[in-house]
Design an enzyme around this catalytic site. Structure first.
Site, PDB file in Angstrom:
ATOM      1  N   TYR A  15      53.682  33.807  20.644  1.00 31.06           N
ATOM      2  CA  TYR A  15      53.337  34.495  22.032  1.00 31.06           C
ATOM      3  C   TYR A  15      52.769  34.853  22.710  1.00 31.06           C
ATOM      4  O   TYR A  15      53.548  33.209  23.650  1.00 31.06           O
ATOM      5  CB  TYR A  15      51.083  34.776  21.658  1.00 31.06           C
ATOM      6  CG  TYR A  15      50.900  35.232  20.193  1.00 31.06           C
ATOM      7  CD1 TYR A  15      50.371  36.396  20.075  1.00 31.06           C
ATOM      8  CD2 TYR A  15      50.886  34.995  19.157  1.00 31.06           C
ATOM      9  CE1 TYR A  15      49.694  36.686  18.937  1.00 31.06           C
ATOM     10  CE2 TYR A  15      50.482  35.318  17.495  1.00 31.06           C
ATOM     11  CZ  TYR A  15      50.172  36.456  17.402  1.00 31.06           C
ATOM     12  OH  TYR A  15      50.253  37.329  16.448  1.00 31.06           O
ATOM     13  N   TYR A  56      48.339  21.829   3.590  1.00 31.93           N
ATOM     14  CA  TYR A  56      47.935  23.289   3.702  1.00 31.93           C
ATOM     15  C   TYR A  56      48.839  23.747   4.524  1.00 31.93           C
ATOM     16  O   TYR A  56      50.089  23.359   5.278  1.00 31.93           O
ATOM     17  CB  TYR A  56      46.634  23.439   4.429  1.00 31.93           C
ATOM     18  CG  TYR A  56      45.933  24.326   4.232  1.00 31.93           C
ATOM     19  CD1 TYR A  56      45.521  24.679   3.363  1.00 31.93           C
ATOM     20  CD2 TYR A  56      46.577  24.987   5.305  1.00 31.93           C
ATOM     21  CE1 TYR A  56      44.563  26.495   2.659  1.00 31.93           C
ATOM     22  CE2 TYR A  56      45.402  26.373   4.979  1.00 31.93           C
ATOM     23  CZ  TYR A  56      44.962  26.773   4.187  1.00 31.93           C
ATOM     24  OH  TYR A  56      44.579  27.625   3.481  1.00 31.93           O
ATOM     25  N   ARG A  96      51.775  31.842   8.924  1.00 31.18           N
ATOM     26  CA  ARG A  96      50.887  33.804   8.704  1.00 31.18           C
ATOM     27  C   ARG A  96      52.195  34.402   8.427  1.00 31.18           C
ATOM     28  O   ARG A  96      53.404  34.937   9.151  1.00 31.18           O
ATOM     29  CB  ARG A  96      50.189  33.946  10.307  1.00 31.18           C
ATOM     30  CG  ARG A  96      49.200  33.201  10.773  1.00 31.18           C
ATOM     31  CD  ARG A  96      48.243  33.620  10.688  1.00 31.18           C
ATOM     32  NE  ARG A  96      47.861  34.739   9.891  1.00 31.18           N
ATOM     33  CZ  ARG A  96      47.575  35.972  10.153  1.00 31.18           C
ATOM     34  NH1 ARG A  96      46.941  36.574  11.406  1.00 31.18           N
ATOM     35  NH2 ARG A  96      46.802  36.580   9.016  1.00 31.18           N
ATOM     36  N   HIS A 141      52.811  40.514  11.262  1.00 24.37           N
ATOM     37  CA  HIS A 141      52.310  41.150  11.704  1.00 24.37           C
ATOM     38  C   HIS A 141      51.876  42.072  13.584  1.00 24.37           C
ATOM     39  O   HIS A 141      51.897  41.007  14.349  1.00 24.37           O
ATOM     40  CB  HIS A 141      50.774  40.820  11.331  1.00 24.37           C
ATOM     41  CG  HIS A 141      50.571  39.355  12.264  1.00 24.37           C
ATOM     42  ND1 HIS A 141      50.714  38.438  12.205  1.00 24.37           N
ATOM     43  CD2 HIS A 141      49.812  39.239  13.294  1.00 24.37           C
ATOM     44  CE1 HIS A 141      49.957  37.307  12.236  1.00 24.37           C
ATOM     45  NE2 HIS A 141      49.707  37.610  13.252  1.00 24.37           N
ATOM     46  N   HIS A 156      48.993  43.055  15.343  1.00 21.58           N
ATOM     47  CA  HIS A 156      47.514  42.914  15.918  1.00 21.58           C
ATOM     48  C   HIS A 156      46.621  44.232  16.760  1.00 21.58           C
ATOM     49  O   HIS A 156      47.366  44.489  17.642  1.00 21.58           O
ATOM     50  CB  HIS A 156      46.697  41.510  17.039  1.00 21.58           C
ATOM     51  CG  HIS A 156      46.322  40.295  16.158  1.00 21.58           C
ATOM     52  ND1 HIS A 156      45.344  39.919  15.369  1.00 21.58           N
ATOM     53  CD2 HIS A 156      47.754  39.069  16.993  1.00 21.58           C
ATOM     54  CE1 HIS A 156      46.419  38.827  15.222  1.00 21.58           C
ATOM     55  NE2 HIS A 156      47.603  38.554  15.867  1.00 21.58           N
TER      56      HIS A 156
HETATM   57  C1  BEZ Z   1      46.671  34.642  14.708  1.00 24.36           C
HETATM   58  O1  BEZ Z   1      46.522  35.046  15.532  1.00 24.36           O
HETATM   59  O2  BEZ Z   1      47.750  36.292  13.996  1.00 24.36           O
HETATM   60  C2  BEZ Z   1      45.860  34.146  14.291  1.00 24.36           C
HETATM   61  C3  BEZ Z   1      46.648  32.714  14.654  1.00 24.36           C
HETATM   62  C4  BEZ Z   1      45.657  31.593  13.855  1.00 24.36           C
HETATM   63  C5  BEZ Z   1      44.909  31.668  13.596  1.00 24.36           C
HETATM   64  C6  BEZ Z   1      43.768  32.966  13.132  1.00 24.36           C
HETATM   65  C7  BEZ Z   1      44.852  34.400  13.665  1.00 24.36           C
HETATM   66 FE    FE Z   2      49.019  36.435  14.759  1.00 25.65          FE
END
Ligand code: BEZ
Ligand code: FE
Length: 290
Positions: free
Chosen positions: A163, A215, A219, A222, A224
């Site tokens: 980001y 763990y 991700r 995606h 948001h």
């Molecule tokens: C996210 O930006 O998608 C995200 C990253 C870490 C934890 C929760 C969401």
């Molecule tokens: Fe994200």
């Protein structure tokens, strides 16, 4: 004074009851009840794990580090809640939307509220790096009627999975972020780049702990979105790329089938893509948060 027959001595078996006994019983205040429940579970965990004093000091050091790592730019407590599945569970417990409505998911730590308002059709990729995607979408109510002038806030990672606010020296400010308004038909469109899946930051105490425990911190790719319109419940959600191989292992348990979409190539072999999305809003319940 001699203790009465029901008085408890602090012991492994009675510790949580001793704590609870000291709390007032009140019908109007739920705090004593919440504390008693939290302490009962905490003492049960301690009895199960049987930490040494040194172990417990380490746990307290971890919690201290989580606090120190949190400020206005970074919320390590939220990350902890997200990665332990607590944020998704609270969302699940409170989600009372009809099946046809767009579900909420976790907002995550990279959201910025001070996002620029852009004209429909704008390109939110300010450095032009990545494969172009034309996003078009509509916002509608449960009857399928368009919602005009709804606000769509979007943010995403770049093609390397970072980001803009993680790389202030490498990406232009507000890269891959924007706020748009739907037109009178409830439509919106903008241009961006194809996002990449990424690893949740593991440079803080929460990421380090979970990585050490083995763990998976991935991700899947995606976008948001937050969608707001007067009189409707605000939607905070994701749209996932159906081609990502890690959809089933999302570190924060936010992938829902209704949120997975395929990015379509604009032509055979093309490296530009098209993505269609639809968001379905529900009317705000009286007195509920919107
Ligand atoms: C996210 O930006 O998608 C995200 C990253 C870490 C934890 C929760 C969401
Ligand atoms: Fe994200």
């Amino acid at each position: 004074m001699t203790p009465g027959p029901t008085a408890l001595h602090f012991s492994e078996a009675t510790s949580h009851d001793m704590f609870a006994q000291r709390l007032p019983h009140s019908k109007d205040d739920s705090l004593p009840q919440i504390l008693a429940a939290a302490v009962t579970h905490l003492h049960a965990l301690i009895r199960e794990l049987r930490p040494t004093q040194a172990d417990w000091r380490k746990a307290i050091e971890f919690l201290t580090d989580v606090g120190h790592a949190s400020d206005e730019r970074r919320q390590e407590w939220v990350l902890l809640s997200d990665l332990l599945g607590v944020s998704a569970l609270v969302e699940e417990i409170n989600s009372r939307r009809p099946k046809a409505a767009t579900p909420n998911t976790v907002r995550g730590p990279f959201f910025r509220a001070d996002v620029p308002q852009l004209a429909l059709g704008s390109n939110i990729s300010l450095d032009g790096i990545g494969e172009t995607v034309d996003v078009s979408g509509r916002v509608q109510d449960l009857d399928g009627d368009p919602i005009a002038n709804a606000e769509i806030i979007t943010w995403q990672a770049n093609a390397q999975g970072f980001y803009e606010n993680q790389q202030p020296d490498l990406q232009p400010e507000f890269n891959l972020r924007g706020s748009f308004r739907t037109n009178t038909d409830g439509h919106f469109h903008y241009r961006t780049i194809k996002p990449c899946g990424y690893g949740v930051p593991d440079d803080g105490p929460v990421g380090k702990l979970l990585r050490q425990a083995g763990y998976p911190l991935r991700r899947p790719a995606h976008l948001h979105f937050i969608i707001k319109a007067p009189g409707f419940e605000t939607i905070t959600t994701h749209i996932y790329d159906s081609s990502d191989p890690h959809l089933a292992e999302d570190a924060i348990f936010s992938v829902k089938p209704d949120l997975v979409r395929s990015f379509e190539r604009q032509g055979e072999g093309a490296t530009t893509w098209r993505l269609d999305v639809a968001f379905v809003m529900v009317r705000a319940r009286q007195g509920a948060d919107t």
